[in-house]
Design a protein around this motif. Structure first.
Motif, PDB file in Angstrom:
ATOM      1  N   GLU A  21      24.986 -18.311   3.201  1.00  0.00           N
ATOM      2  CA  GLU A  21      23.622 -19.285   3.136  1.00  0.00           C
ATOM      3  C   GLU A  21      23.114 -19.309   4.641  1.00  0.00           C
ATOM      4  N   VAL A  22      24.022 -19.249   5.774  1.00  0.00           N
ATOM      5  CA  VAL A  22      23.397 -19.228   6.971  1.00  0.00           C
ATOM      6  C   VAL A  22      22.639 -18.118   7.399  1.00  0.00           C
ATOM      7  N   LEU A  23      23.199 -16.902   7.016  1.00  0.00           N
ATOM      8  CA  LEU A  23      22.563 -15.635   7.174  1.00  0.00           C
ATOM      9  C   LEU A  23      21.151 -15.683   6.509  1.00  0.00           C
ATOM     10  N   SER A  24      21.048 -16.177   5.311  1.00  0.00           N
ATOM     11  CA  SER A  24      19.782 -15.917   4.561  1.00  0.00           C
ATOM     12  C   SER A  24      18.969 -17.270   5.123  1.00  0.00           C
ATOM     13  N   GLY A  25      19.386 -18.192   5.795  1.00  0.00           N
ATOM     14  CA  GLY A  25      18.653 -19.209   6.386  1.00  0.00           C
ATOM     15  C   GLY A  25      18.394 -20.365   5.549  1.00  0.00           C
ATOM     16  N   ARG A  26      19.180 -20.265   4.557  1.00  0.00           N
ATOM     17  CA  ARG A  26      19.022 -21.409   3.511  1.00  0.00           C
ATOM     18  C   ARG A  26      19.765 -22.815   4.105  1.00  0.00           C
ATOM     19  N   ARG A  27      20.659 -22.666   5.052  1.00  0.00           N
ATOM     20  CA  ARG A  27      21.558 -23.700   5.626  1.00  0.00           C
ATOM     21  C   ARG A  27      21.697 -23.422   7.200  1.00  0.00           C
ATOM     22  N   PRO A  28      21.772 -24.497   7.744  1.00  0.00           N
ATOM     23  CA  PRO A  28      22.093 -24.302   9.529  1.00  0.00           C
ATOM     24  C   PRO A  28      23.535 -23.874   9.490  1.00  0.00           C
ATOM     25  N   PRO A  29      24.020 -23.381  10.594  1.00  0.00           N
ATOM     26  CA  PRO A  29      25.476 -23.163  10.809  1.00  0.00           C
ATOM     27  C   PRO A  29      26.087 -24.364  10.885  1.00  0.00           C
ATOM     28  N   GLY A  30      27.154 -24.573  10.416  1.00  0.00           N
ATOM     29  CA  GLY A  30      28.109 -25.711  10.591  1.00  0.00           C
ATOM     30  C   GLY A  30      28.946 -25.595  11.883  1.00  0.00           C
ATOM     31  N   ASP A  31      29.758 -26.365  12.531  1.00  0.00           N
ATOM     32  CA  ASP A  31      30.723 -26.551  13.310  1.00  0.00           C
ATOM     33  C   ASP A  31      31.645 -25.187  13.405  1.00  0.00           C
ATOM     34  N   ALA A  32      32.360 -24.906  12.144  1.00  0.00           N
ATOM     35  CA  ALA A  32      33.246 -23.838  12.358  1.00  0.00           C
ATOM     36  C   ALA A  32      32.520 -22.591  12.721  1.00  0.00           C
ATOM     37  N   ILE A  33      31.307 -22.526  12.010  1.00  0.00           N
ATOM     38  CA  ILE A  33      30.560 -21.135  12.490  1.00  0.00           C
ATOM     39  C   ILE A  33      30.286 -21.107  13.928  1.00  0.00           C
ATOM     40  N   LEU A  34      29.647 -22.225  14.388  1.00  0.00           N
ATOM     41  CA  LEU A  34      29.355 -22.119  15.687  1.00  0.00           C
ATOM     42  C   LEU A  34      30.427 -22.059  16.803  1.00  0.00           C
ATOM     43  N   ALA A  35      31.566 -22.607  16.430  1.00  0.00           N
ATOM     44  CA  ALA A  35      32.704 -22.441  17.075  1.00  0.00           C
ATOM     45  C   ALA A  35      33.188 -20.968  17.346  1.00  0.00           C
ATOM     46  N   ALA A  36      33.293 -20.444  16.046  1.00  0.00           N
ATOM     47  CA  ALA A  36      33.744 -18.905  16.049  1.00  0.00           C
ATOM     48  C   ALA A  36      32.611 -17.970  16.811  1.00  0.00           C
ATOM     49  N   LEU A  37      31.658 -18.595  17.107  1.00  0.00           N
ATOM     50  CA  LEU A  37      30.407 -17.646  17.728  1.00  0.00           C
ATOM     51  C   LEU A  37      30.623 -18.172  19.161  1.00  0.00           C
ATOM     52  N   GLY A  38      31.392 -19.033  19.609  1.00  0.00           N
ATOM     53  CA  GLY A  38      31.415 -19.525  21.134  1.00  0.00           C
ATOM     54  C   GLY A  38      30.332 -20.455  21.447  1.00  0.00           C
ATOM     55  N   ALA A  39      29.671 -21.057  20.440  1.00  0.00           N
ATOM     56  CA  ALA A  39      28.610 -21.907  20.694  1.00  0.00           C
ATOM     57  C   ALA A  39      28.825 -23.172  20.021  1.00  0.00           C
ATOM     58  N   ARG A  40      28.068 -24.332  20.422  1.00  0.00           N
ATOM     59  CA  ARG A  40      28.050 -25.590  19.883  1.00  0.00           C
ATOM     60  C   ARG A  40      26.771 -26.164  19.924  1.00  0.00           C
ATOM     61  N   ARG A  41      26.576 -27.308  19.029  1.00  0.00           N
ATOM     62  CA  ARG A  41      25.488 -28.068  18.743  1.00  0.00           C
ATOM     63  C   ARG A  41      25.040 -28.851  20.023  1.00  0.00           C
ATOM     64  N   ALA A  42      23.900 -28.867  20.544  1.00  0.00           N
ATOM     65  CA  ALA A  42      23.161 -29.637  21.743  1.00  0.00           C
ATOM     66  C   ALA A  42      22.169 -30.441  21.274  1.00  0.00           C
ATOM     67  N   ILE A  43      21.991 -31.531  22.025  1.00  0.00           N
ATOM     68  CA  ILE A  43      20.816 -32.086  21.880  1.00  0.00           C
ATOM     69  C   ILE A  43      19.903 -31.813  23.219  1.00  0.00           C
ATOM     70  N   VAL A  44      18.663 -31.418  23.242  1.00  0.00           N
ATOM     71  CA  VAL A  44      17.918 -30.873  24.483  1.00  0.00           C
ATOM     72  C   VAL A  44      16.701 -31.794  24.579  1.00  0.00           C
ATOM     73  N   GLY A  45      16.397 -32.559  25.626  1.00  0.00           N
ATOM     74  CA  GLY A  45      15.223 -33.299  25.886  1.00  0.00           C
ATOM     75  C   GLY A  45      14.410 -32.363  26.384  1.00  0.00           C
ATOM     76  N   ARG A  46      13.014 -32.936  26.432  1.00  0.00           N
ATOM     77  CA  ARG A  46      11.728 -32.273  26.759  1.00  0.00           C
ATOM     78  C   ARG A  46      11.295 -32.855  28.079  1.00  0.00           C
ATOM     79  N   GLN A  47      11.062 -32.191  29.234  1.00  0.00           N
ATOM     80  CA  GLN A  47      10.466 -32.673  30.282  1.00  0.00           C
ATOM     81  C   GLN A  47       9.132 -33.490  30.098  1.00  0.00           C
ATOM     82  N   ALA A  48       9.085 -34.472  30.718  1.00  0.00           N
ATOM     83  CA  ALA A  48       7.832 -35.132  30.537  1.00  0.00           C
ATOM     84  C   ALA A  48       6.667 -34.480  31.463  1.00  0.00           C
TER      85      ALA A  48
END
Length: 85
Positions: A58-85
């Motif tokens: 489902e993630v590969l097809s774009g139907r769902r975003p990757p969950g924490d387990a997939i992100l961790a296996a890829l050496g990534a994590r979810r982050a909140i990024v703000g825009r500069q004003a």
């Protein structure tokens, strides 16, 4: 970069900060495709990551975003990024 409440930014502290790379959703999918290839199959990648093969599909097809387990296996994590004003 970390926030230091006492505003004590010294060179040594800044050198210890971890560098972060911001990944686009497309880059995450590319990394996932490579990881699946390296694992030999979606099922094997899913087993190693602690998720289901259907979730990987489902993630590969774009139907769902990757969950924490997939992100961790890829050496990534979810982050909140703000825009500069």
């Amino acid at each position: 970069m970390s926030w230091h409440p006492d505003e004590a930014y010294d060179d040594a502290a800044l050198q210890r900060e971890e560098a972060a790379e911001v990944l686009t959703p497309e880059a995450v999918i590319t990394r996932l495709k490579l990881a699946v290839t390296d694992a030999g199959s979606q099922a094997e990648f899913a087993r190693r990551a602690g998720t289901s093969r259907s979730r990987v599909c489902e993630v590969l097809s774009g139907r769902r975003p990757p969950g924490d387990a997939i992100l961790a296996a890829l050496g990534a994590r979810r982050a909140i990024v703000g825009r500069q004003a």
